[in-house]
Motif scaffolding. Sequence first.
Motif, mmCIF file in Angstrom:
data_model
loop_
_atom_site.group_PDB
_atom_site.id
_atom_site.type_symbol
_atom_site.label_atom_id
_atom_site.label_comp_id
_atom_site.label_asym_id
_atom_site.label_seq_id
_atom_site.Cartn_x
_atom_site.Cartn_y
_atom_site.Cartn_z
ATOM 1 N N ASN A 126 5.612 -34.798 29.087
ATOM 2 C CA ASN A 126 6.999 -34.932 29.520
ATOM 3 C C ASN A 126 6.321 -33.675 31.565
ATOM 4 O O ASN A 126 5.786 -32.911 30.861
ATOM 5 C CB ASN A 126 7.726 -33.987 28.720
ATOM 6 N N THR A 127 6.139 -34.926 32.529
ATOM 7 C CA THR A 127 6.348 -33.700 33.510
ATOM 8 C C THR A 127 7.032 -32.331 34.070
ATOM 9 O O THR A 127 6.181 -32.046 35.036
ATOM 10 C CB THR A 127 6.112 -34.389 34.786
ATOM 11 N N ASP A 128 8.315 -32.684 33.284
ATOM 12 C CA ASP A 128 8.526 -31.446 33.334
ATOM 13 C C ASP A 128 9.500 -30.284 32.674
ATOM 14 O O ASP A 128 9.618 -29.364 32.693
ATOM 15 C CB ASP A 128 10.798 -32.013 33.415
ATOM 16 N N GLY B 183 11.245 -36.746 36.551
ATOM 17 C CA GLY B 183 10.214 -36.310 35.824
ATOM 18 C C GLY B 183 9.543 -37.725 35.195
ATOM 19 O O GLY B 183 10.260 -38.652 35.039
ATOM 20 N N GLY C 61 7.963 -26.422 36.048
ATOM 21 C CA GLY C 61 9.778 -27.640 34.880
ATOM 22 C C GLY C 61 10.295 -27.207 34.988
ATOM 23 O O GLY C 61 10.156 -26.110 34.741
ATOM 24 N N ALA D 244 8.646 -31.041 41.381
ATOM 25 C CA ALA D 244 8.791 -32.126 41.475
ATOM 26 C C ALA D 244 8.614 -33.666 41.325
ATOM 27 O O ALA D 244 8.335 -34.248 40.281
ATOM 28 C CB ALA D 244 10.565 -31.658 41.013
ATOM 29 N N LEU E 63 5.556 -35.284 39.762
ATOM 30 C CA LEU E 63 7.059 -37.154 39.037
ATOM 31 C C LEU E 63 5.503 -38.257 39.683
ATOM 32 O O LEU E 63 5.114 -39.639 39.206
ATOM 33 C CB LEU E 63 7.050 -37.504 40.046
#
Length: 631
Positions: free
Chosen positions: A587-589, A626, A595, A456, A460
């Motif tokens: 959205n990186t999550d 994130g 994610g 994560a 990020l």
Amino acid sequence: MPGVLSHSLFSNFDIHLFRSGKHYRLYEKLGSHPMKVDGVEGTYFAVWAPSANAVYVVGDFNHWQQDHKLNVRWDGSGIWEGFIPGTGKGTLYKYKIHSNNDGMVTEKADPFARSCEHPPRTASVVWEGDYTWKDEDWMETRETKNGLDCPHSVYEVHLGSWKRKSDNSFMTYKELADDLVNYVKEMNFTHVEFMPIMEYPYDPSWGYQLTGYFAPTSRFGSPEDFKLLVDKLHQNGIGVILDWVPSHFPEDAHGLGMFDGSHLFEHPDKRRGYHPDWKSLIFNYGRNEVRAFLISNALFWLDQFHADALRVDAVASMLYLDYSREEGEWEPNIYGNNENLEAISFVRELNEAVYLNFNGVQMIAEESTSFSMVSRPVSIGGLGFGMKWMMGWMNDTLEYFKNDPIHRRHHQNDITFSMTYTFTENFMLPFSHDEVVYGKQSLLYRMPGDEWQRFANLRLLYGYMFTHPGAKLLFMGAEFGQSSEWNFQASLDWHLLQYDVHSGIQKLVKDLNTLYRNHPALYEKQFTDEGFQWIDYGDHENSVLTFIRKGVNKKDDLIIACNFTPILRLNYRVGIEKTGKLKEIFNTDDQKYGGSGSTNNKALKVESIPWHGNKKSMELDIPPLGVVILK
């Protein structure tokens, strides 16, 4: 002596330019050139050796004996030349130089050789290439793809270890022209940067200790094979950056050091001519002929191999007389300070020559100090580079990410500090090979926490990098979360892609590249403060940053929110100027990246609630560790 005929490629004007340091196409004159003279096939040889009293061409054609003595020119230029019939493409040779300095005899590779034997063999090879380029579309339009207002997402590659064959042997240029090109295109990088491909004798130097400045290394094939690799990249819309090393060169017996029995290429004063860190020699930037050699070499790769940019290595070591030296190991300049005036003058002349002679190219400085105006025009007192590596951002960012997220609220200034100087230069943000060697660990294992938090944090990190102003550079392996340090003697750990967490990182980087390329707000004004605006940089308690990236058109603006803790920030209010609705575009999550899936699936409504100094605001969920991007 038998077999040497008088012949010259030099006019009097050529000699004048050479001696004044203004001949920038020396590769057309010096070196070995197959040709026909009076109907006879052979090779013209020319070498600069002013301290010699005799120069012989020795090679496989004369059993390495001193049977072919070159003629010294009458004009005091120090150039020895001659035509040797019966030699041609593929002939192995060196120069055997008898010095007038204590009778020293050196046997040297040709500084201008177009090809070299495969190391550890050290002979030069007479070469004549025949290659038909097919990259006309790229070359004619690259100004629109390689400018400062264009996206630069660079994939840094060491050709010897990107991917190897099953027996651990090297892939060839031809093989890389398929595998590497397809991969870079699939990953949506805009450029490839090759660590030095000029001939080098010692694999552990990674190519940064050059002996064949005008020859692509024979490790991977012929010069034409390397042209094919560049050509294929161009045909697929990918720019090519070459690492270039004018800062120092090794002391190998066949190299440039003590070339003709004198300090010909290196500065004669060891305080300025020897690099203690790298145990290498430093060019004499005040000698006209040496400046012409180096500038000719830079232009050679742009001219003959269609390179789109040169990344100039170790610029800081050139600019400062006291670089990596203790008190007493260096001598101040005429003004009593530590700037190397001759090197500074050379760098400016180099950059002016490059930009004057080629359209749509870039010069990029790997410069690690606060030397001012590195990427500003020479005409206003700058060094004249197009871009500079942002080493401060890289160091500060990795130091910040090293902190356990619970402590990051005490280090908010570390992650925001870069914005106080981001626009003083045209910066490229580099996570290069230097950050994953010598015990530093891979980027993944420089992240804190358990496995989920490591990945994560890495997502990020990349999300923050791609939304921060500036061009981008990732070293190979970083794009899929390589877990081990880089090993130049082996392939990347491609087997990791069988695991979802690693393939998720790879998908993330691919999509970040696509996002960067498709959204002008992320690149049109990446080097000016007109392209960036803080919303709030002071929420240290939550370790959240919010800001706007701006393009030429307001409709292209993007709103970014970064959460540097593993706590989901629900209904986080952000003040904005916009009206209407906002949509999450990245959205990186996202679960597809590995994610937790904390995304904003619905359009976000702007409300008339003042916040962050704005009349309006909206609420969004910011995922743990994130980055969210809204449009």
